[in-house]
Scaffold this active site. Structure first.
Site, PDB file in Angstrom:
ATOM      1  N   ARG A 145      32.424  71.802  45.946  1.00  0.00           N
ATOM      2  CA  ARG A 145      31.111  71.959  45.334  1.00  0.00           C
ATOM      3  C   ARG A 145      31.152  73.066  44.290  1.00  0.00           C
ATOM      4  O   ARG A 145      31.656  74.154  44.557  1.00  0.00           O
ATOM      5  CB  ARG A 145      30.055  72.284  46.404  1.00  0.00           C
ATOM      6  CG  ARG A 145      28.657  72.420  45.816  1.00  0.00           C
ATOM      7  CD  ARG A 145      27.641  72.847  46.861  1.00  0.00           C
ATOM      8  NE  ARG A 145      26.379  73.209  46.220  1.00  0.00           N
ATOM      9  CZ  ARG A 145      25.451  73.974  46.762  1.00  0.00           C
ATOM     10  NH1 ARG A 145      25.630  74.485  47.969  1.00  0.00           N
ATOM     11  NH2 ARG A 145      24.359  74.259  46.111  1.00  0.00           N
ATOM     12  N   HIS A 191      21.952  76.874  39.776  1.00  0.00           N
ATOM     13  CA  HIS A 191      22.286  77.910  40.751  1.00  0.00           C
ATOM     14  C   HIS A 191      21.909  79.267  40.160  1.00  0.00           C
ATOM     15  O   HIS A 191      22.738  80.142  39.995  1.00  0.00           O
ATOM     16  CB  HIS A 191      23.762  77.855  41.125  1.00  0.00           C
ATOM     17  CG  HIS A 191      24.087  78.572  42.389  1.00  0.00           C
ATOM     18  ND1 HIS A 191      25.012  78.105  43.293  1.00  0.00           N
ATOM     19  CD2 HIS A 191      23.615  79.714  42.915  1.00  0.00           C
ATOM     20  CE1 HIS A 191      25.105  78.937  44.319  1.00  0.00           C
ATOM     21  NE2 HIS A 191      24.260  79.931  44.099  1.00  0.00           N
ATOM     22  N   GLU A 247      18.965  76.905  46.803  1.00  0.00           N
ATOM     23  CA  GLU A 247      18.183  77.993  47.401  1.00  0.00           C
ATOM     24  C   GLU A 247      17.001  78.452  46.543  1.00  0.00           C
ATOM     25  O   GLU A 247      16.942  79.611  46.111  1.00  0.00           O
ATOM     26  CB  GLU A 247      19.080  79.194  47.719  1.00  0.00           C
ATOM     27  CG  GLU A 247      20.118  78.924  48.780  1.00  0.00           C
ATOM     28  CD  GLU A 247      20.814  80.201  49.250  1.00  0.00           C
ATOM     29  OE1 GLU A 247      20.395  81.289  48.823  1.00  0.00           O
ATOM     30  OE2 GLU A 247      21.759  80.091  50.043  1.00  0.00           O
ATOM     31  N   ASN A 381      21.660  75.375  53.489  1.00  0.00           N
ATOM     32  CA  ASN A 381      22.521  76.561  53.491  1.00  0.00           C
ATOM     33  C   ASN A 381      22.126  77.416  54.685  1.00  0.00           C
ATOM     34  O   ASN A 381      20.949  77.745  54.855  1.00  0.00           O
ATOM     35  CB  ASN A 381      22.349  77.379  52.214  1.00  0.00           C
ATOM     36  CG  ASN A 381      22.757  76.627  50.970  1.00  0.00           C
ATOM     37  OD1 ASN A 381      23.196  75.487  51.029  1.00  0.00           O
ATOM     38  ND2 ASN A 381      22.608  77.259  49.816  1.00  0.00           N
ATOM     39  N   TYR A 383      23.520  80.804  57.340  1.00  0.00           N
ATOM     40  CA  TYR A 383      24.492  81.863  57.585  1.00  0.00           C
ATOM     41  C   TYR A 383      24.378  82.507  58.951  1.00  0.00           C
ATOM     42  O   TYR A 383      25.369  82.647  59.649  1.00  0.00           O
ATOM     43  CB  TYR A 383      24.375  82.942  56.505  1.00  0.00           C
ATOM     44  CG  TYR A 383      24.926  82.508  55.178  1.00  0.00           C
ATOM     45  CD1 TYR A 383      26.222  82.825  54.806  1.00  0.00           C
ATOM     46  CD2 TYR A 383      24.164  81.759  54.304  1.00  0.00           C
ATOM     47  CE1 TYR A 383      26.749  82.408  53.601  1.00  0.00           C
ATOM     48  CE2 TYR A 383      24.677  81.331  53.098  1.00  0.00           C
ATOM     49  CZ  TYR A 383      25.971  81.654  52.742  1.00  0.00           C
ATOM     50  OH  TYR A 383      26.487  81.231  51.555  1.00  0.00           O
ATOM     51  N   GLU A 445      26.263  75.425  52.515  1.00  0.00           N
ATOM     52  CA  GLU A 445      26.814  76.781  52.452  1.00  0.00           C
ATOM     53  C   GLU A 445      26.828  77.382  53.842  1.00  0.00           C
ATOM     54  O   GLU A 445      25.977  77.073  54.673  1.00  0.00           O
ATOM     55  CB  GLU A 445      25.981  77.702  51.552  1.00  0.00           C
ATOM     56  CG  GLU A 445      26.108  77.453  50.084  1.00  0.00           C
ATOM     57  CD  GLU A 445      25.386  78.526  49.277  1.00  0.00           C
ATOM     58  OE1 GLU A 445      25.197  79.646  49.793  1.00  0.00           O
ATOM     59  OE2 GLU A 445      25.009  78.236  48.131  1.00  0.00           O
TER      60      GLU A 445
END
Length: 662
Positions: A145, A191, A247, A381, A383, A445
């Protein structure tokens, strides 16, 4: 961002009984060592997008261990290059193109923790993409990506001012190179880099545009549609996966008063600006998808969606108020940009409507029709994880009335916001699946940051990151196999170290270590002689990269401490003779000198390359009339080699990578 993130799942028929071992201390935090995991076959694995969030489930001094099992067929892991801003030599290559990001980082920005860091050169991917592609091939990467930069392709942001032909050629070469290597490109259209010509308030207001009554106007929509149509037209015959925005919560909510780009005072009223901009971006997403579906999708046969971000929010207690607070926290971040697309009404979450009132703009009936269903997949995404408790006296900028905390046993990354918990990933994909009717999910992500180390040898021994990926992929497998969540792939952040916005180059997310060749950059606002430079950088894969490669090549979760995972190779593998494909019968030999002193920054070994070629062009070596060459100087570090071929008419810095499978 792209080198190796863990494969997204493991085979359907595998067992999955949990196991655990006593946790061991590391940097004062409890981290686990997964128990041995049963081997198994796996289908094609998508290479992971480089950012993978991280952590281990910790309870009473023990750590949750990845369960034993195999990757379900058809599931895959992936890698992400993230955005080329982190990895390209930008600005210097084709003139001084002003970017929104440069306006934030070139003047000293007090919100940055790495004062003076810029993305002017970053990973220098613009110059090094061919050798970066060789590195991807050496690790067996199949999915990658990256992002197209709007101001790189159309410098002013307006198509009528012209397209940068060099940018078009660069992206065409990169896409063709990926496909020739058997790597599927996944392309993000936005982005966070807005052309500076489209953000000059009050004349041009970027995503924050509104009329005199404060209603969103979508001022950028014509220019945005011209840009995305250019991308679909130029690259869509080969790109089959498109992401409109990456995002939006980050660049709109954090960018409207929390110091994130663009971070300008003109749009820093948290009670107004994020919601105006969010409305404009959602309509821009829907318009781009509508354009693609009407004009391109049928004959290009691609898919399009959006990638939203959210960490998991776990209720701190079983009290109803804490459960409600945790739900609000997820809805007001992930639901804000997902409900209008994947929900039943094409509108914001009902709880947001009730609490925000007039803050939230209203969609027209046409806008709702375009928004509802405007994605072919759910991009997420993710984390880390935090615990949430109800806080009636703490309204917060997003009105979630919540306090956030972390368990003392949770591992913390080098990034202050990142606390790991693999079980949080399992919970959030279940939340998405239940709320939105089981859409196909791509984890776009996820990753784990570590602080910069003092030497390359220390840099590549990233055991914390390996444990992060082991636990997160294990929990994702449970979501797929046990919970029946439709996860199609997992991208890890990131392929290599890069420019991490306000944190600059201090945290390292890469599964590949980058020697940035620090030197002079006259455009930097601070520390001008300690900036990444172009043409001299090189990479070395970390243990996490090799663990992920073992995962997607073998299709099984491996214990990071078990006998089946040996880590990355050392430079001794190069000491042998190599065939020359261009000249049958010819060979080259590599020899190594003494290793560099332990702790040196380069962490490499000096060596040389010698060989022979046929006397006749295109001929074969006969051992009699051959033309010998070398020895040419080279440096070796792990499975990477950097050689100087200028003596025989080649490049002065040619990077190569050991391919264990070949």
């Amino acid at each position: 961002a792209a080198a190796a993130a863990a494969a997204a799942a493991v085979a359907a028929e595998g067992g999955h009984e949990p196991s655990s071992v006593q946790a061991q201390g590391l940097r004062g935090r409890v981290l686990g060592v997964p128990a041995a995991l049963r081997a198994g076959a796996v289908a094609s694995v998508l290479q992971l997008l480089w950012r993978v969030s991280g952590g281990l489930r910790l309870r009473h001094g023990h750590v949750g261990i990845p369960d034993r099992g195999r990757i379900p067929r058809g599931r895959s892991g992936r890698i992400d290059l993230g955005h080329l801003y982190w990895r390209e030599h930008r600005g210097h290559a084709w003139g001084n193109l002003q970017l929104l990001l440069q306006k934030l980082t070139v003047p000293l920005n007090p919100s940055m923790s790495d004062i003076g860091a810029t993305g002017n050169v970053a990973c220098d991917h613009y110059h090094a993409w061919r050798s970066d592609l060789a590195m991807m091939r050496s690790m067996g990467l199949k999915h990658y990506r990256f992002s197209i930069s709007w101001p790189r392709l159309i410098p002013t942001g307006r198509l009528q001012d012209g397209v940068n032909e060099k940018a078009k050629a660069f992206y065409n070469s990169l896409i063709d190179g990926l496909l020739d290597a058997g790597i599927t490109p996944y392309v993000t259209l936005y982005h966070w880099d807005l052309p500076q010509g489209l953000l000059d308030p009050p004349r041009v207001q970027g995503w924050w545009s509104r009329d005199e009554n404060g209603r969103p106007t979508g001022q950028l929509l014509p220019d945005w549609l011209a840009y995305v149509e250019t991308c679909f037209s130029e690259f869509g015959d080969r790109v089959k996966f498109w992401i409109t925005f990456n995002e939006p919560w980050t660049f709109l909510y954090l960018g409207s008063g929390w110091g994130h780009a663009p971070g300008i005072p003109y749009f820093s009223d948290m009670s107004v600006d994020p919601w105006i901009a969010g409305h404009n971006v959602l309509n821009a997403h829907a318009a781009a998808v509508d354009l693609y579906r009407r004009k391109f999708q049928k004959h290009q046969n691609g898919k399009i969606g959006i990638s939203n971000n959210c960490d998991w929010r776990e209720p701190k207690t079983g009290k109803h108020k804490d459960i409600a607070a945790a739900e609000r926290a997820v809805e007001f971040q992930l639901g804000w940009f997902s409900d209008p697309i994947f929900g039943k009404t094409g509108d914001y979450p009902p709880a947001m409507r009730r609490l925000y009132g007039a803050r939230l703009p209203n969609f027209t009936a046409k806008e709702r029709r375009l928004l509802k269903g405007s994605a072919d997949f759910f991009g997420l995404n993710h984390y880390g994880t935090a615990f949430v408790s109800d806080a009636p006296d703490n309204e917060g900028a997003d009105r979630d009335f919540a306090n956030f905390s972390h368990s003392p046993d949770q591992p913390r990354a080098a990034s202050s916001w990142l606390y790991g918990a693999g079980w949080g990933l399992r919970k959030i994909v279940n939340w998405v699946s239940r709320r939105y009717g089981r859409p196909p999910i791509y984890l776009m992500e996820g990753g784990w940051s570590l602080p910069k180390a003092s030497s390359a040898d220390e840099e590549v021994a990233d055991n914390e990151r390996v444990l992060y990926y082991a636990n997160y992929t294990s929990e994702l497998r449970k979501a797929v196999v046990e919970d029946k969540v439709d996860v199609r792939g997992y991208f890890a952040w990131s392929l290599m170290d890069n420019f991490e916005w306000a944190d600059g180059y201090r945290p390292r997310f890469g599964t590949t270590y980058v020697d940035f060749a620090l030197g002079s950059d006259w455009q930097a606002p601070h520390s001008k002689n300690l900036q990444p430079t172009a043409g001299k950088q090189w990479r070395r894969r970390r243990d996490s990269s090799c663990w992920l490669e073992a995962l997607w090549r073998g299709g099984a979760l491996l214990s990071p401490s078990g006998p089946d995972f040996r880590g990355c190779v050392n430079s001794s593998v190069f000491v042998r003779s190599f065939a020359n494909d261009a000249h049958p019968g010819c060979s080259a030999q590599i020899s190594l000198g003494p290793a560099a002193k332990r702790g040196s920054a380069a962490g490499g070994q000096a060596g040389s390359i010698s060989g022979a070629r046929a006397a006749r062009p295109g001929g074969a070596c006969d051992g009699i009339s051959d033309v010998t060459w070398g020895p040419l100087p080279a440096t070796f570090s792990g499975g990477s080699v950097l050689a100087d071929f200028s003596e025989i008419g080649g490049p002065p810095q040619l990077a190569g990578y050991w391919d264990d499978a070949a």
